[in-house]
Scaffold this motif. Structure first.
Motif, mmCIF file in Angstrom:
data_model
loop_
_atom_site.group_PDB
_atom_site.id
_atom_site.type_symbol
_atom_site.label_atom_id
_atom_site.label_comp_id
_atom_site.label_asym_id
_atom_site.label_seq_id
_atom_site.Cartn_x
_atom_site.Cartn_y
_atom_site.Cartn_z
ATOM 1 N N ARG A 114 6.516 -6.201 21.926
ATOM 2 C CA ARG A 114 5.473 -5.372 22.566
ATOM 3 C C ARG A 114 6.581 -4.144 23.149
ATOM 4 O O ARG A 114 6.860 -3.856 24.087
ATOM 5 N N ASP A 115 7.251 -3.884 22.225
ATOM 6 C CA ASP A 115 7.611 -2.552 22.373
ATOM 7 C C ASP A 115 7.008 -1.547 21.374
ATOM 8 O O ASP A 115 6.587 -1.712 20.469
ATOM 9 N N GLU A 116 6.906 -0.452 22.250
ATOM 10 C CA GLU A 116 5.969 0.489 21.658
ATOM 11 C C GLU A 116 6.394 1.558 20.146
ATOM 12 O O GLU A 116 5.111 1.956 19.862
ATOM 13 N N ARG A 117 7.732 1.375 20.394
ATOM 14 C CA ARG A 117 8.077 1.590 19.105
ATOM 15 C C ARG A 117 7.082 1.351 17.162
ATOM 16 O O ARG A 117 7.818 1.709 16.709
ATOM 17 N N ALA A 118 6.578 0.353 17.147
ATOM 18 C CA ALA A 118 6.358 -0.807 16.854
ATOM 19 C C ALA A 118 4.908 0.446 15.982
ATOM 20 O O ALA A 118 5.197 0.719 15.201
ATOM 21 N N ILE A 119 4.434 1.136 17.298
ATOM 22 C CA ILE A 119 3.209 1.590 16.445
ATOM 23 C C ILE A 119 3.628 2.616 15.619
ATOM 24 O O ILE A 119 3.366 3.728 14.777
ATOM 25 N N ALA A 120 5.079 3.712 16.602
ATOM 26 C CA ALA A 120 5.401 4.861 15.686
ATOM 27 C C ALA A 120 6.272 4.768 14.594
ATOM 28 O O ALA A 120 5.559 5.233 13.822
ATOM 29 N N GLU A 170 12.120 -1.871 7.629
ATOM 30 C CA GLU A 170 11.687 -2.813 7.133
ATOM 31 C C GLU A 170 10.248 -3.362 7.709
ATOM 32 O O GLU A 170 10.070 -3.702 9.283
ATOM 33 N N ASP A 171 9.045 -4.171 7.125
ATOM 34 C CA ASP A 171 7.897 -4.631 7.528
ATOM 35 C C ASP A 171 8.603 -5.200 9.043
ATOM 36 O O ASP A 171 7.835 -5.708 9.831
ATOM 37 N N ASN A 172 9.251 -6.557 8.052
ATOM 38 C CA ASN A 172 9.261 -7.518 9.763
ATOM 39 C C ASN A 172 9.850 -7.624 11.203
ATOM 40 O O ASN A 172 9.874 -8.027 11.702
ATOM 41 N N GLU A 173 10.935 -6.360 10.176
ATOM 42 C CA GLU A 173 11.817 -5.523 12.009
ATOM 43 C C GLU A 173 10.284 -5.002 12.575
ATOM 44 O O GLU A 173 9.728 -4.676 13.775
ATOM 45 N N ILE A 174 9.127 -4.326 12.094
ATOM 46 C CA ILE A 174 8.233 -3.323 12.148
ATOM 47 C C ILE A 174 7.534 -4.672 13.736
ATOM 48 O O ILE A 174 6.822 -4.716 14.492
ATOM 49 N N ILE A 175 7.033 -5.997 12.491
ATOM 50 C CA ILE A 175 6.239 -7.492 13.150
ATOM 51 C C ILE A 175 7.301 -7.497 14.507
ATOM 52 O O ILE A 175 6.904 -7.923 15.433
ATOM 53 N N GLU A 176 8.551 -7.485 14.444
ATOM 54 C CA GLU A 176 9.778 -7.743 15.351
ATOM 55 C C GLU A 176 9.291 -6.593 16.725
ATOM 56 O O GLU A 176 9.496 -7.655 17.652
ATOM 57 N N LEU A 177 8.964 -6.014 16.840
ATOM 58 C CA LEU A 177 8.686 -4.747 17.251
ATOM 59 C C LEU A 177 7.465 -5.015 18.129
ATOM 60 O O LEU A 177 7.159 -4.839 19.994
ATOM 61 N N GLU A 214 -9.213 10.459 12.344
ATOM 62 C CA GLU A 214 -7.867 10.287 13.522
ATOM 63 C C GLU A 214 -8.735 9.609 14.268
ATOM 64 O O GLU A 214 -8.090 8.615 14.576
ATOM 65 N N GLU A 215 -9.990 9.598 14.900
ATOM 66 C CA GLU A 215 -10.387 8.041 15.686
ATOM 67 C C GLU A 215 -10.503 6.766 15.156
ATOM 68 O O GLU A 215 -9.894 6.389 15.684
ATOM 69 N N CYS A 216 -10.413 6.761 14.069
ATOM 70 C CA CYS A 216 -10.462 5.327 13.213
ATOM 71 C C CYS A 216 -8.742 4.450 12.866
ATOM 72 O O CYS A 216 -8.868 3.852 13.741
ATOM 73 N N ILE A 217 -8.079 6.127 12.963
ATOM 74 C CA ILE A 217 -6.959 5.434 12.925
ATOM 75 C C ILE A 217 -6.189 5.073 13.995
ATOM 76 O O ILE A 217 -5.462 4.130 13.731
ATOM 77 N N SER A 218 -6.979 6.175 14.865
ATOM 78 C CA SER A 218 -6.633 5.773 16.575
ATOM 79 C C SER A 218 -6.814 4.285 16.787
ATOM 80 O O SER A 218 -5.803 3.728 17.763
ATOM 81 N N ASP A 219 -8.038 3.780 16.470
ATOM 82 C CA ASP A 219 -8.237 2.598 16.509
ATOM 83 C C ASP A 219 -6.995 1.536 15.833
ATOM 84 O O ASP A 219 -7.317 0.435 16.013
ATOM 85 N N VAL A 220 -7.231 2.052 14.997
ATOM 86 C CA VAL A 220 -6.263 1.048 14.138
ATOM 87 C C VAL A 220 -5.486 0.491 15.251
ATOM 88 O O VAL A 220 -4.404 -0.782 14.687
ATOM 89 N N TYR A 221 -4.537 1.477 14.996
ATOM 90 C CA TYR A 221 -3.714 1.622 15.669
ATOM 91 C C TYR A 221 -2.939 -0.139 17.140
ATOM 92 O O TYR A 221 -2.748 -0.276 17.029
ATOM 93 N N LEU A 222 -4.602 0.734 18.082
ATOM 94 C CA LEU A 222 -4.909 0.121 19.147
ATOM 95 C C LEU A 222 -4.952 -1.587 18.679
ATOM 96 O O LEU A 222 -4.560 -2.636 19.166
ATOM 97 N N ILE A 223 -5.945 -1.852 17.481
ATOM 98 C CA ILE A 223 -6.299 -2.793 17.045
ATOM 99 C C ILE A 223 -4.724 -3.621 16.747
ATOM 100 O O ILE A 223 -5.000 -4.871 16.556
ATOM 101 N N LEU A 224 -3.857 -3.109 16.015
ATOM 102 C CA LEU A 224 -2.855 -3.466 15.770
ATOM 103 C C LEU A 224 -1.994 -4.404 17.197
ATOM 104 O O LEU A 224 -1.663 -5.601 16.690
ATOM 105 N N TRP A 225 -2.017 -3.015 17.767
ATOM 106 C CA TRP A 225 -1.162 -3.243 19.122
ATOM 107 C C TRP A 225 -1.907 -4.856 20.271
ATOM 108 O O TRP A 225 -1.083 -5.855 20.073
ATOM 109 N N ASN A 226 -2.904 -5.062 19.666
ATOM 110 C CA ASN A 226 -3.694 -6.640 20.467
ATOM 111 C C ASN A 226 -3.604 -7.362 18.837
ATOM 112 O O ASN A 226 -3.342 -8.530 19.858
ATOM 113 N N LYS A 227 -3.937 -7.335 18.094
ATOM 114 C CA LYS A 227 -3.452 -8.367 16.553
ATOM 115 C C LYS A 227 -2.543 -8.606 16.476
ATOM 116 O O LYS A 227 -2.174 -10.396 16.109
ATOM 117 N N ILE A 228 -0.855 -8.403 16.811
ATOM 118 C CA ILE A 228 -0.107 -8.642 16.512
ATOM 119 C C ILE A 228 0.806 -8.517 17.478
ATOM 120 O O ILE A 228 0.727 -8.016 17.928
#
Length: 182
Positions: free
Chosen positions: A13-19, A2-9, A44-58
């Motif tokens: 700062r659990d790297e499983r959030a990206i997975a 669920e989304d709330n579980e992903i947000i908790e990850l 593919e480069e943009c998608i990788s950037d998206v994951y980094l942005i998510l990591w830094n913004k959430i």
């Protein structure tokens, strides 16, 4: 998951959030990126950037994770398009500049006003017939060409152009009625 579980990850700062984001929303990210960029490597480069942005913004947690991820993906792709077209000095992609010029939308200084404008446009589009809404979104959200849209819906190019013109006109009237100065 669920989304709330992903947000908790993310909050932990659990790297499983990206997975988990890749597993749940990777397909939609790829679809948006490929439709906008039309180049697998750039996408593919943009998608990788998206994951980094998510990591830094959430955190903080977005209200709607899927919508947030789509917006981040689109904005990242727009930056890539700007970067790719910088040598040509074209600035914004044609479809976005076309919409802005037609409606004479000025740049907004605050993210809140951008959100309000986006919500008004979404409200307007919900009032339109499905085919009109789909053509508009394919042109201005996915940045498909008039030719691609015509082919997809088996319309003539002139019908697509006419639909876009009339929808922009209706949108302009709607936004003025809602108090947006154009």
């Amino acid at each position: 998951m669920e989304d709330n579980e992903i947000i908790e990850l993310f909050a932990a700062r659990d790297e499983r959030a990206i997975a988990e984001v890749k597993a749940k929303y990777g397909g939609i990210c790829r679809s948006v990126a490929l439709s906008m960029l039309r180049d697998r490597e750039d996408a593919e480069e943009c998608i990788s950037d998206v994951y980094l942005i998510l990591w830094n913004k959430i955190p903080p947690a977005p209200e709607n994770l899927k919508a947030y991820i789509c917006r981040v993906t689109k904005n990242t792709c727009l930056k890539r398009i700007e970067y790719n077209s910088a040598a040509k000095r074209n600035g914004k992609p044609l479809s976005l500049s076309e919409l802005g010029e037609e409606l004479q939308i000025e740049e907004h200084s605050s993210q809140q006003s951008d959100m309000e404008l986006g919500e008004m446009i979404s409200s307007f589009l919900r009032l339109q017939k499905p085919e009109v809404r789909n053509v508009f979104l394919r042109r201005y959200w996915l940045m498909e060409s008039v030719e691609e849209i015509a082919c997809r819906f088996s319309f003539s190019k002139s019908k697509v152009k006419s639909m876009l013109f009339h929808t922009r006109s209706k949108l302009e009237k709607y936004l003025k009625k809602e108090g947006i100065d154009l």
